[in-house]
Design a protein around this motif. Structure first.
Motif, PDB file in Angstrom:
ATOM      1  N   HIS A  24      -1.782   9.655  -8.304  1.00 35.55           N
ATOM      2  CA  HIS A  24      -2.843  10.601  -7.975  1.00 35.55           C
ATOM      3  C   HIS A  24      -3.609  10.132  -6.741  1.00 35.55           C
ATOM      4  O   HIS A  24      -4.068   8.986  -6.681  1.00 35.55           O
ATOM      5  N   ALA A  25      -3.772  11.030  -5.796  1.00 36.86           N
ATOM      6  CA  ALA A  25      -4.420  10.688  -4.524  1.00 36.86           C
ATOM      7  C   ALA A  25      -5.866  10.218  -4.716  1.00 36.86           C
ATOM      8  O   ALA A  25      -6.313   9.290  -4.037  1.00 36.86           O
ATOM      9  N   HIS A  26      -6.616  10.831  -5.646  1.00 41.80           N
ATOM     10  CA  HIS A  26      -8.014  10.438  -5.819  1.00 41.80           C
ATOM     11  C   HIS A  26      -8.135   9.009  -6.346  1.00 41.80           C
ATOM     12  O   HIS A  26      -9.069   8.292  -5.987  1.00 41.80           O
ATOM     13  N   TRP A  27      -7.185   8.557  -7.168  1.00 43.97           N
ATOM     14  CA  TRP A  27      -7.229   7.167  -7.634  1.00 43.97           C
ATOM     15  C   TRP A  27      -6.785   6.216  -6.530  1.00 43.97           C
ATOM     16  O   TRP A  27      -7.318   5.105  -6.408  1.00 43.97           O
ATOM     17  N   MET A  28      -5.825   6.635  -5.714  1.00 42.87           N
ATOM     18  CA  MET A  28      -5.403   5.801  -4.569  1.00 42.87           C
ATOM     19  C   MET A  28      -6.565   5.637  -3.589  1.00 42.87           C
ATOM     20  O   MET A  28      -6.793   4.539  -3.066  1.00 42.87           O
ATOM     21  N   ASP A  29      -7.327   6.702  -3.363  1.00 47.72           N
ATOM     22  CA  ASP A  29      -8.506   6.629  -2.496  1.00 47.72           C
ATOM     23  C   ASP A  29      -9.547   5.676  -3.078  1.00 47.72           C
ATOM     24  O   ASP A  29     -10.170   4.895  -2.353  1.00 47.72           O
ATOM     25  N   ALA A  30      -9.736   5.729  -4.392  1.00 42.79           N
ATOM     26  CA  ALA A  30     -10.700   4.842  -5.050  1.00 42.79           C
ATOM     27  C   ALA A  30     -10.268   3.384  -4.934  1.00 42.79           C
ATOM     28  O   ALA A  30     -11.096   2.496  -4.687  1.00 42.79           O
ATOM     29  N   MET A  31      -8.974   3.121  -5.088  1.00 38.34           N
ATOM     30  CA  MET A  31      -8.470   1.746  -4.947  1.00 38.34           C
ATOM     31  C   MET A  31      -8.629   1.254  -3.515  1.00 38.34           C
ATOM     32  O   MET A  31      -9.019   0.107  -3.286  1.00 38.34           O
ATOM     33  N   GLN A  32      -8.362   2.119  -2.548  1.00 41.46           N
ATOM     34  CA  GLN A  32      -8.525   1.736  -1.148  1.00 41.46           C
ATOM     35  C   GLN A  32      -9.986   1.451  -0.825  1.00 41.46           C
ATOM     36  O   GLN A  32     -10.296   0.506  -0.114  1.00 41.46           O
ATOM     37  N   ALA A  33     -10.893   2.246  -1.380  1.00 40.45           N
ATOM     38  CA  ALA A  33     -12.326   2.021  -1.162  1.00 40.45           C
ATOM     39  C   ALA A  33     -12.750   0.665  -1.737  1.00 40.45           C
ATOM     40  O   ALA A  33     -13.540  -0.061  -1.127  1.00 40.45           O
ATOM     41  N   GLU A  34     -12.216   0.307  -2.899  1.00 37.02           N
ATOM     42  CA  GLU A  34     -12.527  -0.989  -3.512  1.00 37.02           C
ATOM     43  C   GLU A  34     -12.000  -2.138  -2.657  1.00 37.02           C
ATOM     44  O   GLU A  34     -12.705  -3.121  -2.407  1.00 37.02           O
ATOM     45  N   LEU A  35     -10.769  -2.028  -2.183  1.00 34.84           N
ATOM     46  CA  LEU A  35     -10.199  -3.079  -1.334  1.00 34.84           C
ATOM     47  C   LEU A  35     -10.973  -3.218  -0.025  1.00 34.84           C
ATOM     48  O   LEU A  35     -11.232  -4.331   0.435  1.00 34.84           O
ATOM     49  N   THR A  36     -11.363  -2.101   0.556  1.00 41.62           N
ATOM     50  CA  THR A  36     -12.157  -2.119   1.784  1.00 41.62           C
ATOM     51  C   THR A  36     -13.495  -2.812   1.556  1.00 41.62           C
ATOM     52  O   THR A  36     -13.927  -3.645   2.363  1.00 41.62           O
ATOM     53  N   ALA A  37     -14.154  -2.510   0.441  1.00 38.30           N
ATOM     54  CA  ALA A  37     -15.442  -3.143   0.118  1.00 38.30           C
ATOM     55  C   ALA A  37     -15.268  -4.641  -0.096  1.00 38.30           C
ATOM     56  O   ALA A  37     -16.096  -5.446   0.366  1.00 38.30           O
ATOM     57  N   LEU A  38     -14.210  -5.045  -0.784  1.00 38.46           N
ATOM     58  CA  LEU A  38     -13.967  -6.470  -1.019  1.00 38.46           C
ATOM     59  C   LEU A  38     -13.722  -7.210   0.296  1.00 38.46           C
ATOM     60  O   LEU A  38     -14.220  -8.319   0.495  1.00 38.46           O
ATOM     61  N   GLN A  39     -12.984  -6.603   1.201  1.00 37.86           N
ATOM     62  CA  GLN A  39     -12.724  -7.227   2.502  1.00 37.86           C
ATOM     63  C   GLN A  39     -13.991  -7.256   3.342  1.00 37.86           C
ATOM     64  O   GLN A  39     -14.291  -8.263   3.989  1.00 37.86           O
ATOM     65  N   ARG A  40     -14.757  -6.179   3.354  1.00 35.56           N
ATOM     66  CA  ARG A  40     -15.990  -6.103   4.130  1.00 35.56           C
ATOM     67  C   ARG A  40     -17.010  -7.145   3.662  1.00 35.56           C
ATOM     68  O   ARG A  40     -17.748  -7.712   4.460  1.00 35.56           O
ATOM     69  N   ASN A  41     -17.044  -7.424   2.362  1.00 37.14           N
ATOM     70  CA  ASN A  41     -17.974  -8.399   1.805  1.00 37.14           C
ATOM     71  C   ASN A  41     -17.435  -9.824   1.817  1.00 37.14           C
ATOM     72  O   ASN A  41     -18.082 -10.725   1.281  1.00 37.14           O
ATOM     73  N   HIS A  42     -16.260 -10.024   2.393  1.00 37.31           N
ATOM     74  CA  HIS A  42     -15.631 -11.354   2.473  1.00 37.31           C
ATOM     75  C   HIS A  42     -15.547 -11.995   1.090  1.00 37.31           C
ATOM     76  O   HIS A  42     -15.931 -13.138   0.885  1.00 37.31           O
ATOM     77  N   THR A  43     -15.031 -11.241   0.130  1.00 41.34           N
ATOM     78  CA  THR A  43     -14.939 -11.689  -1.251  1.00 41.34           C
ATOM     79  C   THR A  43     -13.965 -12.844  -1.406  1.00 41.34           C
ATOM     80  O   THR A  43     -14.148 -13.705  -2.255  1.00 41.34           O
ATOM     81  N   TRP A  44     -12.932 -12.873  -0.602  1.00 39.11           N
ATOM     82  CA  TRP A  44     -11.951 -13.951  -0.705  1.00 39.11           C
ATOM     83  C   TRP A  44     -11.388 -14.295   0.661  1.00 39.11           C
ATOM     84  O   TRP A  44     -11.542 -13.545   1.618  1.00 39.11           O
ATOM     85  N   ASN A  45     -10.735 -15.435   0.725  1.00 38.45           N
ATOM     86  CA  ASN A  45      -9.992 -15.858   1.909  1.00 38.45           C
ATOM     87  C   ASN A  45      -8.540 -16.011   1.501  1.00 38.45           C
ATOM     88  O   ASN A  45      -8.242 -16.641   0.477  1.00 38.45           O
ATOM     89  N   LEU A  46      -7.654 -15.461   2.272  1.00 36.50           N
ATOM     90  CA  LEU A  46      -6.236 -15.568   1.982  1.00 36.50           C
ATOM     91  C   LEU A  46      -5.743 -16.927   2.478  1.00 36.50           C
ATOM     92  O   LEU A  46      -5.899 -17.265   3.652  1.00 36.50           O
ATOM     93  N   VAL A  47      -5.203 -17.720   1.569  1.00 38.36           N
ATOM     94  CA  VAL A  47      -4.721 -19.064   1.902  1.00 38.36           C
ATOM     95  C   VAL A  47      -3.318 -19.241   1.335  1.00 38.36           C
ATOM     96  O   VAL A  47      -2.942 -18.561   0.374  1.00 38.36           O
ATOM     97  N   PRO A  48      -2.543 -20.168   1.895  1.00 38.84           N
ATOM     98  CA  PRO A  48      -1.219 -20.433   1.312  1.00 38.84           C
ATOM     99  C   PRO A  48      -1.372 -20.988  -0.106  1.00 38.84           C
ATOM    100  O   PRO A  48      -2.299 -21.744  -0.393  1.00 38.84           O
ATOM    101  N   ARG A  49      -0.483 -20.612  -0.964  1.00 35.99           N
ATOM    102  CA  ARG A  49      -0.539 -21.063  -2.359  1.00 35.99           C
ATOM    103  C   ARG A  49       0.067 -22.456  -2.490  1.00 35.99           C
ATOM    104  O   ARG A  49       1.245 -22.650  -2.195  1.00 35.99           O
ATOM    105  N   PRO A  50      -0.726 -23.418  -2.954  1.00 38.47           N
ATOM    106  CA  PRO A  50      -0.150 -24.745  -3.218  1.00 38.47           C
ATOM    107  C   PRO A  50       0.860 -24.647  -4.360  1.00 38.47           C
ATOM    108  O   PRO A  50       0.649 -23.918  -5.334  1.00 38.47           O
ATOM    109  N   SER A  51       1.951 -25.369  -4.252  1.00 38.97           N
ATOM    110  CA  SER A  51       3.027 -25.258  -5.240  1.00 38.97           C
ATOM    111  C   SER A  51       2.620 -25.763  -6.619  1.00 38.97           C
ATOM    112  O   SER A  51       3.205 -25.378  -7.624  1.00 38.97           O
TER     113      SER A  51
END
Length: 120
Positions: A24-51
């Motif tokens: 459903h497009a409205h749920w995809m839009d909601a998920m994209q809005a959440e991801l955008t907010a998380l990135q805008r707020n610097h919620t995490w840093n993408l780092v290589p995964r230690p084994s």
């Protein structure tokens, strides 16, 4: 006569997971809005995964928000960590949750107004 909230609750369905929401497009839009907010707020840093580590999983949680008159406000998606999979002493040693009481904020604001302080 049924209320508009009652009708809305019966007609709108909330998906249980990503697979059903992604249809459903409205749920995809909601998920994209959440991801955008998380990135805008610097919620995490993408780092290589230690084994030698275990990665904490995540899942999507979906909700429908309604106005007080019962009409649909928005579709909300939240990406949540599955922290219950962590093992104390192995995956983490210490926890810290900074919490401030509302009464503390009121006192600080009152002091600022009384003393003419600027707040940032």
């Amino acid at each position: 006569m049924t209320s508009s909230l009652h009708t809305a609750l019966l007609t709108h369905t909330v998906p249980k997971g990503f697979k059903s929401a992604s249809k459903h497009a409205h749920w995809m839009d909601a998920m994209q809005a959440e991801l955008t907010a998380l990135q805008r707020n610097h919620t995490w840093n993408l780092v290589p995964r230690p084994s030698s580590t275990t990665v904490v999983g995540s899942k999507w949680v979906f909700r429908i928000k309604y106005h007080s008159d019962g009409y649909l406000d928005r579709h909300k998606a939240q990406l949540v960590a599955q922290g219950f999979t962590q093992i104390p002493g192995l995956d983490f040693n210490h926890t810290f949750s900074p919490v401030v009481k509302a009464s503390t904020i009121r006192i600080v604001l009152s002091l600022a107004v009384t003393n003419g302080w600027t707040l940032r």
